[in-house]
Design a protein around this motif. Structure first.
Motif, short mmCIF file in Angstrom:
data_model
loop_
_atom_site.label_atom_id
_atom_site.label_comp_id
_atom_site.label_asym_id
_atom_site.label_seq_id
_atom_site.Cartn_x
_atom_site.Cartn_y
_atom_site.Cartn_z
N ALA A 106 0.83 -1.21 0.00
CA ALA A 106 0.00 0.00 0.00
C ALA A 106 0.86 1.26 0.00
O ALA A 106 0.47 2.30 -0.54
N ASN A 107 2.04 1.17 0.65
CA ASN A 107 2.93 2.32 0.69
C ASN A 107 3.56 2.61 -0.67
O ASN A 107 3.95 3.75 -0.96
N ILE A 108 3.69 1.57 -1.50
CA ILE A 108 4.22 1.79 -2.84
C ILE A 108 3.29 2.72 -3.62
O ILE A 108 3.71 3.72 -4.21
N SER A 109 1.99 2.40 -3.60
CA SER A 109 1.03 3.26 -4.29
C SER A 109 0.93 4.62 -3.61
O SER A 109 0.78 5.65 -4.27
N GLY A 110 1.01 4.62 -2.27
CA GLY A 110 0.93 5.89 -1.55
C GLY A 110 2.09 6.81 -1.86
O GLY A 110 1.95 8.04 -1.87
N GLY A 111 3.28 6.21 -2.11
CA GLY A 111 4.44 7.01 -2.44
C GLY A 111 4.48 7.46 -3.89
O GLY A 111 4.93 8.56 -4.21
N LEU A 112 4.00 6.59 -4.80
CA LEU A 112 4.07 6.90 -6.23
C LEU A 112 2.87 7.71 -6.72
O LEU A 112 3.00 8.51 -7.65
N SER A 113 1.70 7.49 -6.12
CA SER A 113 0.49 8.09 -6.66
C SER A 113 0.51 9.62 -6.68
O SER A 113 -0.06 10.22 -7.62
N PRO A 114 1.11 10.32 -5.69
CA PRO A 114 1.13 11.79 -5.81
C PRO A 114 1.83 12.26 -7.08
O PRO A 114 1.40 13.25 -7.71
N PHE A 115 2.90 11.57 -7.48
CA PHE A 115 3.63 11.98 -8.67
C PHE A 115 2.90 11.58 -9.95
O PHE A 115 2.81 12.35 -10.91
N ILE A 116 2.34 10.35 -9.95
CA ILE A 116 1.58 9.90 -11.13
C ILE A 116 0.34 10.75 -11.32
O ILE A 116 0.02 11.20 -12.43
#
Length: 400
Positions: free
Chosen positions: A103-113
């Motif tokens: 879940a942290n992977i998406s939480g870390g990447l999603s702001p940039f994507i």
């Protein structure tokens, strides 16, 4: 997102729905197919997200985000039940934490994507794409998720006892026994505390940096991403460390010649709690630094580093508390046990929504993080005092 979060109603609506749904989902996971629960949550969440992108009213936003929270609450209890069926206690923490870290992977990447999509195509397109991916992954999950080893014609992880003993265990341990467990109450209070801190750091941390410390939105967003990135490593590290401590304690007990008696006194949950105490202590220190040592002249490196450490030590205990709640109960009540502590955790998340936004309105964002610091250190003291409370509820899990 900062504009939406100025209206605490939207955040609280999702957190309230998530709390309700996660509790219900935990109870249902002991009775229904985990694969079905997980896939259904993905579909409804995706649909709600797509509809959100087509709306303009704050009331509709809040209603759809409430529905989204209801859908998302079904996901984690189903995952937890699958993990309990597939992995032995000595591996349980590691794989639980790896799943949490995803879940942290998406939480870390999603702001940039999301930022890239929003800049080029608009925020509505960003949400439509997210909802579409959620629905597509529901199709993948319904095909690939297997509830337990027996469904794949494999041997169960924990050998079955005879039917008489199994029925006796179920009749002796009921869900009401979970509510009588002092250990489960301790975990619930601790979970509520760390979840309030986590939600506030993710939802309000950037607002604090922008409005109270006068940093740019880029720095505020980078802080949020650093918390999520740290959470990935913290979740994975917490599971590995607690499993390592468990294996070493088991080896020490058996090697000491005390035999079966010592093994029976050792429970996986009690062995994991010292790691949670250490991480919670660091959370308190990070919150103190965030309030007293971050100024308008602080560098982005300093802010993101603090966010990374804070995220690691927030998500670590979150993973540990979920593990100990699930494994301290008999298998037929593991979902319900996790649902009880998750309800307390989500109450902490609810408090960090509208109530905290009102505190910030009347005082400032700094007051929120002072309150969280005090609550965190109080929780650490409580955990230290209660560290020897028996964790075993009903029939304990076998150690491997």
């Amino acid at each position: 997102m900062p504009e939406l979060m100025r209206n605490g109603l939207i955040i609280s609506s999702q957190n309230i729905a998530y709390a309700i749904s996660k509790f219900i989902g935990g109870v249902l996971s002991d009775r229904l197919s985990s694969r079905l629960l997980f896939s259904s949550g993905l579909v409804v969440s995706g649909v709600a997200t797509i509809l959100f992108a087509q709306s303009d009213s704050i009331a509709v936003f809040a209603g759809l985000w409430f529905l989204n929270g209801l859908a998302q609450g079904l996901g984690w209890p189903a995952c937890a039940k699958v993990l309990r069926q597939w992995f032995a206690p000595s591996q349980f923490g590691t794989f639980w934490s790896l799943l949490s870290a995803s879940a942290n992977i998406s939480g870390g990447l999603s702001p940039f994507i999301a930022a890239f999509i929003i800049i080029n195509y608009g925020w509505r397109t960003s949400l439509v794409m997210a909802g579409t991916v959620s629905i597509a992954m529901a199709g993948v999950a319904i095909v690939t998720v297997v509830n337990c080893p027996q469904d794949a014609n494999l041997s169960p992880v924990v050998p079955k006892t005879n039917d008489n003993n199994k029925n006796k265990s179920k009749s002796e341990t009921k869900w009401t026994d979970l509510l009588k467990s002092p250990f489960l109450w301790l975990v619930s209070v601790s979970y509520m505390s760390v979840f309030a801190s986590k939600t506030s750091a993710v939802d309000w941390g950037q607002m604090y940096l922008i409005e109270d410390r006068h940093h740019s939105q880029i720095i505020g967003s980078s802080f949020t991403s650093s918390v999520e990135s740290g959470g990935f490593f913290g979740s994975a590290l917490a599971g590995y460390l607690t499993d390592l401590v468990l294996r070493r304690q088991l080896a020490a007990k058996t090697g000491a010649g005390d035999g079966k008696k010592s093994i029976n006194r050792l429970t996986p949950s009690n062995a994991r709690m010292p790691v949670a105490i250490a991480m919670m202590t660091v959370v308190g220190l990070c919150l103190h630094c965030f309030r007293y040592h971050i100024t308008d002249t602080s560098s982005q490196l300093m802010i993101t580093t603090l966010g990374f450490v804070l995220g690691a030590c927030l998500y670590g205990p979150i993973a540990i508390f979920g593990v100990v709640a699930s494994e301290s109960a008999p298998p037929h009540l593991s979902g319900t046990s996790h649902a009880i502590v998750a309800l307390a955790a989500n109450f902490g998340a609810i408090m960090s929504g509208l109530p905290f936004s009102l505190v910030a309105k009347h005082y400032n964002w700094s007051a929120i993080f002072l309150l969280l610091e005090i609550v965190t250190f109080f929780t650490v003291i409580l955990m230290i005092v209660g560290r020897n409370i028996p964790a075993r509820i009903g029939t304990p899990p076998k150690l491997h």
